[in-house]
Structures are given as structure tokens and as C-alpha cells.
Design a protein around this motif. Structure first.
Motif, PDB file in Angstrom:
ATOM      1  N   CYS A  98      -0.859  -4.463   9.604  1.00 15.41           N
ATOM      2  CA  CYS A  98      -0.577  -5.278   8.417  1.00 15.41           C
ATOM      3  C   CYS A  98      -1.730  -5.153   7.426  1.00 15.41           C
ATOM      4  O   CYS A  98      -2.896  -5.051   7.827  1.00 15.41           O
TER       5      CYS A  98
ATOM      6  N   VAL B  19       2.998  -3.288   7.170  1.00 15.46           N
ATOM      7  CA  VAL B  19       3.159  -2.068   6.370  1.00 15.46           C
ATOM      8  C   VAL B  19       4.068  -1.045   7.047  1.00 15.46           C
ATOM      9  O   VAL B  19       4.262   0.050   6.535  1.00 15.46           O
ATOM     10  N   HIS B  20       4.597  -1.376   8.211  1.00 12.75           N
ATOM     11  CA  HIS B  20       5.600  -0.530   8.854  1.00 12.75           C
ATOM     12  C   HIS B  20       6.469  -1.432   9.694  1.00 12.75           C
ATOM     13  O   HIS B  20       6.293  -2.644   9.736  1.00 12.75           O
ATOM     14  N   ARG B  21       7.460  -0.868  10.366  1.00  9.49           N
ATOM     15  CA  ARG B  21       8.445  -1.675  11.090  1.00  9.49           C
ATOM     16  C   ARG B  21       8.430  -1.366  12.582  1.00  9.49           C
ATOM     17  O   ARG B  21       8.078  -0.268  13.001  1.00  9.49           O
TER      18      ARG B  21
ATOM     19  N   VAL C 117      -1.642  -3.108   0.548  1.00  8.00           N
ATOM     20  CA  VAL C 117      -0.293  -2.772   1.026  1.00  8.00           C
ATOM     21  C   VAL C 117       0.058  -1.330   0.671  1.00  8.00           C
ATOM     22  O   VAL C 117       0.470  -0.541   1.529  1.00  8.00           O
TER      23      VAL C 117
ATOM     24  N   ARG D  18       0.701   1.676   3.349  1.00  7.08           N
ATOM     25  CA  ARG D  18       2.057   2.221   3.451  1.00  7.08           C
ATOM     26  C   ARG D  18       2.067   3.706   3.097  1.00  7.08           C
ATOM     27  O   ARG D  18       2.787   4.502   3.705  1.00  7.08           O
TER      28      ARG D  18
END
Length: 344
Positions: free
Chosen positions: A170, A157-159, A177, A181
Motif C-alpha cells: 500500500c 496499489v495492487h489486488r 500511489v 502502481r
């Protein structure tokens, strides 16, 4: 309620090769390294030639190259028909293109699950592993790692940048999701990083605390579009110095860094602007020419020798966020990589 998850120091492990049909991981060995792309023909494309359709749907390819794909590639049409460049597509047709990729090294042995419940999975991402697929990498990604573990619906849900290690949150199922997020976009979970920086002047004396707050934006003086510099976007980076030492002849400082905002390359850009770039950062610790050279030749020994480490020493150390279902505060810590403990 507060849930704390702490881990011990992480030992380094080796990558492993995944060859379709003969891999080390039996689950992955059963699946060829094939990227499948599906294109459905809607009313906008009804009656188009197949080569014209592919050239439109796949970025940066010509119709002649599309014709080569149709002739020599692994392409099928549903409902089944013989694929020809000149064929006219019908409404509802599905064009399936399979790209057969080379075997990859995967880093599953270096990754791991730090925490899991019915809503989320918190993973430990190793440096070098992508979060999502790229044009050249499919299997050595956290998304495929989740699939290999059997979490078919799980999704990050992020990088984190490829060379950044540490905590990755996750969603366990599709339905979580959007809430997770949204939490990252609005509630801004507390994220704390460990960073080793080049500090030849000894700026970061142990115990020193400082907030870096230069607004960020595209770097005006750089030829590189991805590089950040002074701009107009608010950015707050809180730094606390933990210690100093010398590794491989470089004077380094070990920092604890907390960010309030999440701008692109925020920590890397702020620390570089402070004169203490992240050790091993190919983009911000050296000039544009160096970055372009090492991008073209990432394993060039002479270029790598100009860096304290072969990868940037940036680690997503801790995160604190609320469970969107229960409201419980979750605090998770990822073990600090071995590079933090290298001797001088």
C-alpha cells in the motif's frame, strides 16, 4: 541496500463483529456502517429531474426505484432543499445518498503490518477480507482497515482475490500511489506464492520444477465470464514442488510459485490446466455448476464438504520491490497460514 522482513508462522484468530455504536473496536464503533455516495450536478445534468438524475448515475436502477430512494432513503441535497422526485437540479448541486448497511464481521485481528516506511505499508491480508469495498461489503476491507489504524491517505496499489491471503503493498500517502502502481505495471516486482494443490496422481514430486506457459484468455468452454482458459495473453508461471501430504483424505502437493506476468487468475488457471487445481478453489477445481451452486449458497455444508478446504489454499508469500524514493530493495515475507500445517 537490501531490506529483508521475515515473519514467523501465523496463528489463526477469530473474526469480530462490528456493530455501529457497540463494536469491539472502539474506533470503528464510533462510525456507523454507512456508505456515502456524492453526485455533483455539472452542465450535462443541469435542469434534470432528481429521479432521472439518480437513475442515470446509479447503474441498473429504474426511475421508479430512484423515486423510492428519494421518498424513503437517506438523501440530501446541497445547498439544502426538500428532495422530491420531480425537482429540477441546478448547476453545482450535490446529491448525497447514504446507504445504511448491516453490521459486519471484520478480521482486523488476523491482519497486520509487516513493514512500513514513509513511502509504503506492507500488510498481511487475511483470507476472506476484501481489498476494496464491494456492493455488499464495506468495513471488512483492507482500505477500511488502514483507516481504522489511522492511515487516512493510505491506499493499496495492487489486488489480491478475496480468498487469497498474504502480502499486500500500500502507498502510505496519495503522492506515492502512482509511482508504486507504475512499478507494478512496468517493473513487475518479484512475487512468490505458496500453493496447496490437489494432486492425486503425485505429479508434483518434491524438487520438481516446471514453467507453465500456456497463453491465457477467457475460457471458451465455460458459461462463466470470469473464468480463464487457453487464450492469447502471454503468461509465465514458474513452479517448484516443496512436498506432498494427505489432508482430510486428499492428496496434496505444496508448491512455491513465482509469476512473471500478472494475468487474471493466472496461478489458479495454469495449475488447473495442469490437472492439479488449487485446493479449495471453487471456480477451477470443480465444474461450472458447482461454482454457481456454491455462489448462491456459500455456507452450504454439503457443497463445502466436496472441497479439501473452505477457501482456496493460495498465499501471497513473498514480494521483492524497490522503494521508489530511496531505490533500496525491499523483501517482505508473510507468515504461512495454519492450513499449511494441518495434520492428515
Amino acid at each position: 541496500m537490501v531490506i529483508r522482513v521475515e515473519t514467523m508462522r501465523m496463528e489463526s484468530t477469530l473474526k469480530k463483529d462490528v456493530h455501529p455504536g457497540e463494536g469491539n473496536d472502539e474506533r470503528e464503533a464510533q462510525v456507523p456502517n454507512v456508505r456515502e455516495r456524492r453526485f455533483e450536478v455539472d452542465s450535462n445534468f443541469e435542469g434534470w429531474r432528481l429521479d432521472q438524475f439518480l437513475a442515470n448515475r446509479i447503474p441498473r436502477i429504474s426511475r421508479s426505484f430512484a423515486s423510492r430512494i428519494i421518498r424513503d432513503g437517506d438523501l440530501t441535497i446541497v445547498p439544502p432543499r426538500r428532495a422530491k422526485a420531480s425537482m429540477r437540479l441546478l448547476l453545482g448541486d450535490v446529491v448525497i445518498l447514504r446507504e445504511h448497511l448491516e453490521p459486519e464481521e471484520v478480521q482486523d485481528d488476523e491482519a497486520g503490518i509487516l513493514y512500513e516506511d514513509e513511502v509504503m505499508l506492507v500488510l498481511n491480508k487475511p483470507a476472506g477480507m476484501l481489498v476494496h469495498e464491494s456492493a455488499s461489503v464495506r468495513l471488512n476491507t483492507m482500505t477500511h482497515y488502514l483507516q481504522r489504524l489511522g492511515f487516512s491517505e493510505a491506499e493499496p496499489v495492487h489486488r489480491l482475490d478475496r480468498e487469497t491471503s498474504g502480502v499486500l503493498v500500500c502507498a502510505r500517502e496519495h503522492r506515492w500511489v502512482a509511482p508504486l502502481r507504475g512499478m507494478f505495471a512496468t517493473d513487475h516486482p518479484e512475487k512468490i506464492y505458496r500453493v496447496l494443490v490437489e494432486d492425486p496422481r503425485g505429479v508434483w514430486t518434491p524438487g520438481r520444477e516446471q514453467t507453465l506457459e500456456t497463453p491465457l484468455g477467457p475460457c471458451a468452454g465455460s458459461r462463466l465470464s470470469i473464468k480463464m482458459g487457453e487464450g492469447r495473453l502471454r503468461a509465465l508461471t514458474h513452479v517448484r514442488a516443496l512436498g506432498q501430504r494427505v489432508v482430510r483424505g486428499y492428496a496434496l502437493s505444496d508448491l512455491e510459485v513465482r509469476i512473471e506476468t500478472g494475468r487474471q487468475h493466472q496461478i489458479r488457471a495454469h495449475l488447473a490446466m495442469a490437472g492439479t487445481p488449487v485446493a479449495g478453489d471453487k471456480l477451477y477445481s470443480r465444474d461450472d455448476a458447482f461454482f454457481m451452486a456454491i455462489s448462491d449458497a456459500p455456507e452450504d455444508a454439503a457443497l463445502l464438504a466436496q472441497l479439501p478446504f473452505e477457501r482456496q489454499a493460495l498465499h501471497a508469500w513473498k514480494i521483492a520491490l524497490k522503494n521508489p524514493k530511496t531505490g533500496a530493495l525491499l523483501q517482505v515475507e508473510a507468515p504461512v497460514p495454519e492450513m499449511w500445517f494441518e495434520e492428515a
